[in-house]
Design a protein around this motif. Structure first.
Motif, PDB file in Angstrom:
ATOM      1  N   LYS A 163      -2.535  13.043   2.461  1.00  0.00           N
ATOM      2  CA  LYS A 163      -3.534  13.170   1.440  1.00  0.00           C
ATOM      3  C   LYS A 163      -4.860  13.037   1.596  1.00  0.00           C
ATOM      4  O   LYS A 163      -5.249  12.436   2.438  1.00  0.00           O
ATOM      5  N   LEU A 190       0.647   9.033  -5.939  1.00  0.00           N
ATOM      6  CA  LEU A 190       0.752  10.530  -5.547  1.00  0.00           C
ATOM      7  C   LEU A 190       1.799  11.451  -6.620  1.00  0.00           C
ATOM      8  O   LEU A 190       1.569  12.425  -6.936  1.00  0.00           O
ATOM      9  N   VAL A 213      -2.975  16.391  -2.505  1.00  0.00           N
ATOM     10  CA  VAL A 213      -1.588  16.178  -1.594  1.00  0.00           C
ATOM     11  C   VAL A 213      -1.077  17.243  -0.699  1.00  0.00           C
ATOM     12  O   VAL A 213      -1.499  18.316  -1.055  1.00  0.00           O
ATOM     13  N   ARG A 231       0.987  -1.204  -0.035  1.00  0.00           N
ATOM     14  CA  ARG A 231       0.022   0.009   0.234  1.00  0.00           C
ATOM     15  C   ARG A 231       0.931   1.456   0.139  1.00  0.00           C
ATOM     16  O   ARG A 231       0.793   2.280  -0.835  1.00  0.00           O
ATOM     17  N   LEU A 251       0.774   3.881  -2.970  1.00  0.00           N
ATOM     18  CA  LEU A 251       0.366   5.301  -2.827  1.00  0.00           C
ATOM     19  C   LEU A 251       1.389   6.124  -2.946  1.00  0.00           C
ATOM     20  O   LEU A 251       1.321   7.332  -3.831  1.00  0.00           O
ATOM     21  N   LYS A 278      -4.331  22.260  -9.387  1.00  0.00           N
ATOM     22  CA  LYS A 278      -3.694  21.444  -9.841  1.00  0.00           C
ATOM     23  C   LYS A 278      -4.367  19.916 -10.092  1.00  0.00           C
ATOM     24  O   LYS A 278      -4.093  19.401 -11.228  1.00  0.00           O
ATOM     25  N   LEU A 279      -5.657  20.014  -9.455  1.00  0.00           N
ATOM     26  CA  LEU A 279      -6.527  18.884  -9.890  1.00  0.00           C
ATOM     27  C   LEU A 279      -7.394  18.903 -10.908  1.00  0.00           C
ATOM     28  O   LEU A 279      -8.215  18.480 -11.553  1.00  0.00           O
ATOM     29  N   PHE A 320      -5.996  12.934  -5.848  1.00  0.00           N
ATOM     30  CA  PHE A 320      -5.521  12.688  -4.683  1.00  0.00           C
ATOM     31  C   PHE A 320      -5.133  14.452  -4.368  1.00  0.00           C
ATOM     32  O   PHE A 320      -4.695  15.047  -5.014  1.00  0.00           O
ATOM     33  N   GLY A 347      -6.836   3.730   5.028  1.00  0.00           N
ATOM     34  CA  GLY A 347      -5.591   3.700   5.815  1.00  0.00           C
ATOM     35  C   GLY A 347      -5.619   4.704   6.788  1.00  0.00           C
ATOM     36  O   GLY A 347      -6.109   4.775   7.853  1.00  0.00           O
ATOM     37  N   GLU A 348      -4.122   5.570   6.905  1.00  0.00           N
ATOM     38  CA  GLU A 348      -3.945   6.226   8.092  1.00  0.00           C
ATOM     39  C   GLU A 348      -4.326   7.919   7.682  1.00  0.00           C
ATOM     40  O   GLU A 348      -3.999   8.782   8.383  1.00  0.00           O
ATOM     41  N   HIS A 356       3.245  11.259   2.718  1.00  0.00           N
ATOM     42  CA  HIS A 356       1.993  10.726   1.768  1.00  0.00           C
ATOM     43  C   HIS A 356       0.767  11.367   2.285  1.00  0.00           C
ATOM     44  O   HIS A 356      -0.140  10.738   1.954  1.00  0.00           O
ATOM     45  N   GLN A 368       0.182  11.342 -10.405  1.00  0.00           N
ATOM     46  CA  GLN A 368      -0.957  11.975 -10.712  1.00  0.00           C
ATOM     47  C   GLN A 368      -0.667  13.143 -11.344  1.00  0.00           C
ATOM     48  O   GLN A 368      -1.405  13.677 -12.450  1.00  0.00           O
TER      49      GLN A 368
END
Lengths: 175, 448
Positions: free
Chosen positions: B409, A156, B421, A148, A152, B258-259, B419, B393-394, B407, A159
């Motif tokens: 996000k 990231l 970020v 994972r 991940l 950005k997205l 994402f 997840g976290e 990471h 993207q």
């Protein structure tokens, strides 16, 4: 009643604490590092384990909790494999801590083989056991978490890339 | 405000504002430190006649209201017996500061960075004065602060708060209109206030989820002290959250660009509601919201038809703090973790643009619940400061919690997902305390 849920096993060990040792044991357990530094992290088949000092039996609706004749140390664990080989491994990786933990309990033997027998003698079967991971071993879980993280990090980064860059980066990240 | 019906508890004994919002635009949170037991008890005795109860108002609303809550340190300062103190739930006795690890408060949110006087045991009593307007609020606060001697009882801190235009919080979102439905509280529940049931109904929470002395979701009477202190009372969470509006706007603008999203679209995705309050679960675009803004429609939605977060992201703020049926088995896994919220913004509204004007502004977050651990702490620590339960997840709540891990996000689910970020700090905890809101009988007990 079963101590088995999928591939995971449960273990509950109650050992009476020697009178006068309660505070020292509590202090030792409270000071143990958590997370990756926890001594239990050295036990590779352990999913989840902890020590709990039980000095009374309160519930949310009973105002006068039952007193126990002797304060008990509960060790409870969810792990892969069978009990005896699990405890043999545990006794092996916790050589420094064991005298400070079970060593403060009534009748704790010194030798590793006797210790495993003693722990098994003090184990109590679970009346209801649900393992968080009953289809995956600790090894599988750790691998999945690493995958994972890797995915991940790639996602990231990728993207902002165009298709060709992304393909290149993917091949690099997952050779 | 919801219409007031027939409540099933003694409304003259319960403090007001717990089960029913006053709907006032201004408030002051007056924190007192009690240094002398006898003076403290005398103060409580004198304040009782001025405390606003839940008794319905016939005719005009009063100009101001007054309510009293006490910290564990405050109960000690008032000389409450050890036997009663021992009956208190552990998290309340410890206080919010001592629970920082359990709450996963990190970095600037840690108690050592809080406003002076909080998390130190100095805060004894909180007096909340609510008022229709500032003209009425000022003299009421002056009266309170003027009548303590500064030695035996002193004023620790006064926090003023006021609604912003359109009942928005500082980030610009309509706030405060989603509350749990409580059986027997005398309010008439609207669709979406309660917990979603299999048959399409919304089920009310039992009174014991929010008032001590009654049965809760588990048909148990929540842990509380014996006698009057443990009946018709509740626990209160006070948490002052500073909001960095400039940082929020910058973070949105940079990431939206950005997205390839519009700022407002991204704002709606991270919050789970558009700024006007329309749930993104119902409206995917910025237009046509009128049909959803009616009070009986604005909370009437579920996540069962959006299990993967394609409409409302799995980690959107409102989906985290009230997951409704998103955790499976309808509301089984969410209904024991509801809170009544009575927060109010503090500080002046932010000027347009994303330059930092240096003003302190944010939200005085107030929640009422029978179990701080089961309700507030689970939501804060497990649902906001972690993502595991949502399959994330976290990941932490992107709006509420800073995250400086590489990471960090938020995921906006889709094909492909987007994402968001980096998770800069936009909200920081400035103060926090856990309190008991006694009944009138409980206050009498404290005054003896």
């Amino acid at each position: 009643m079963s101590d088995r849920n999928g591939q995971a096993s449960a273990l509950n060990i109650f050992t009476p604490i020697r009178p006068g040792e309660e505070e020292a044991l509590h202090a030792f357990l409270a000071a143990l590092p958590r997370g990756a530094g926890s001594p239990l992290a050295r036990s590779s088949p352990t999913h989840f384990a902890r020590w709990v000092i039980i000095d009374r039996l309160p519930t949310e609706c009973i105002k006068k909790p039952d007193r126990l004749r002797r304060t008990q140390l509960l060790f409870t664990s969810s792990f892969d494999g069978d009990k005896r080989s699990y405890l043999e491994d545990l006794v092996d990786v916790l050589t420094e801590e064991i005298p400070e933990i079970w060593g403060r309990c009534e009748g704790c033997p010194a030798g590793p083989a006797e210790l495993v027998d003693w722990l098994l003698d003090h184990s109590v079967k679970s009346s209801f056991f649900v393992a968080a991971y009953n289809q995956s071993t600790v090894y599988d879980v750790r691998n999945a978490l690493a995958a994972r993280e890797q995915t991940l990090a790639f996602a990231l980064r990728a993207q902002d890339m165009d298709a060709e860059q992304r393909l290149h980066a993917f091949r690099e990240a997952f050779p | 405000m919801r219409p007031f019906g027939e409540p099933s508890l003694d409304v003259r004994d319960v403090q007001g504002n717990i089960l029913r919002g006053y709907g006032f635009a201004h408030a002051a949170y007056v924190w007192l430190h009690v240094a002398d037991e006898a003076a403290g008890r005398a103060w409580v005795k004198a304040i009782i006649p001025r405390v606003t109860t839940a008794e319905p108002w016939h005719g005009d609303k009063p100009e101001t209201t007054l309510n009293v809550a006490v910290t564990y340190a405050g109960l000690e300062a008032l000389g409450v017996s050890q036997g009663l103190l021992d009956d208190m739930p552990e998290e309340f006795s410890a206080g919010m500061a001592a629970r920082a690890d359990d709450l996963r408060d990190a970095g600037e949110d840690r108690p050592e960075h809080w406003d002076a006087g909080f998390g130190t045991g100095e805060a004894s009593i909180l007096v909340t004065v609510s008022a229709q307007n500032e003209r009425a609020l000022d003299p009421a606060v002056d009266e309170l602060t003027g009548e303590v001697d500064g030695k035996k009882i002193s004023v620790l801190h006064v926090e003023r708060a006021a609604l912003l235009d359109g009942s928005r919080e500082h980030f610009g979102f309509s706030d405060g209109f989603a509350q749990p439905a409580v059986a027997g509280d005398g309010n008439v529940a609207k669709p979406g206030d309660g917990s979603p049931e299999a048959d399409g109904r919304w089920d009310e929470s039992p009174l014991g989820e929010f008032i001590l002395g009654y049965e809760d979701e588990d048909q148990q009477v929540p842990l509380a002290p014996r006698g009057p202190l443990g009946r018709n009372a509740t626990f209160m969470v006070y948490r002052k959250l500073r909001q960095d509006v400039a940082a929020f706007r910058r973070a949105l603008r940079e990431r939206a660009a950005k997205l390839g999203l519009d700022d407002e679209e991204l704002a709606a995705k991270v919050m789970g509601r558009w700024r006007d309050g329309t749930p993104v679960a119902l409206a995917q675009g910025p237009d046509g919201h009128e049909q959803y803004l009616r009070p009986e429609r604005i909370n009437d939605f579920r996540y069962e038809d959006d299990p993967e977060g394609m409409r409302c992201p799995l980690g959107a703020h409102v989906r985290r703090v009230n997951p409704r049926d998103a955790l499976g088995w309808h509301s089984t896994r969410s209904r024991r973790h509801r809170m009544i919220r009575r927060g109010m913004p503090y500080g002046p509204p932010a000027p347009d643009g994303d330059a930092d004007d240096g003003e302190d502004r944010g939200l005085v977050f107030i929640a009422f619940c029978s179990s701080i651990r089961r309700q507030f702490e689970i939501v804060q620590a497990q649902w906001c400061a972690d993502g595991n339960i949502f399959g994330l997840g976290e990941d932490k709540d992107w709006v509420l919690l800073a995250d400086d891990r590489p990471h960090a996000k938020m995921t906006i689910q889709g094909h492909p997902p987007k994402f968001v970020v980096g998770q800069p700090r936009m909200v920081s905890v400035r103060a926090g305390e856990y309190l008991l809101v006694p009944s009138i009988a409980g206050l009498r007990e404290l005054s003896r």
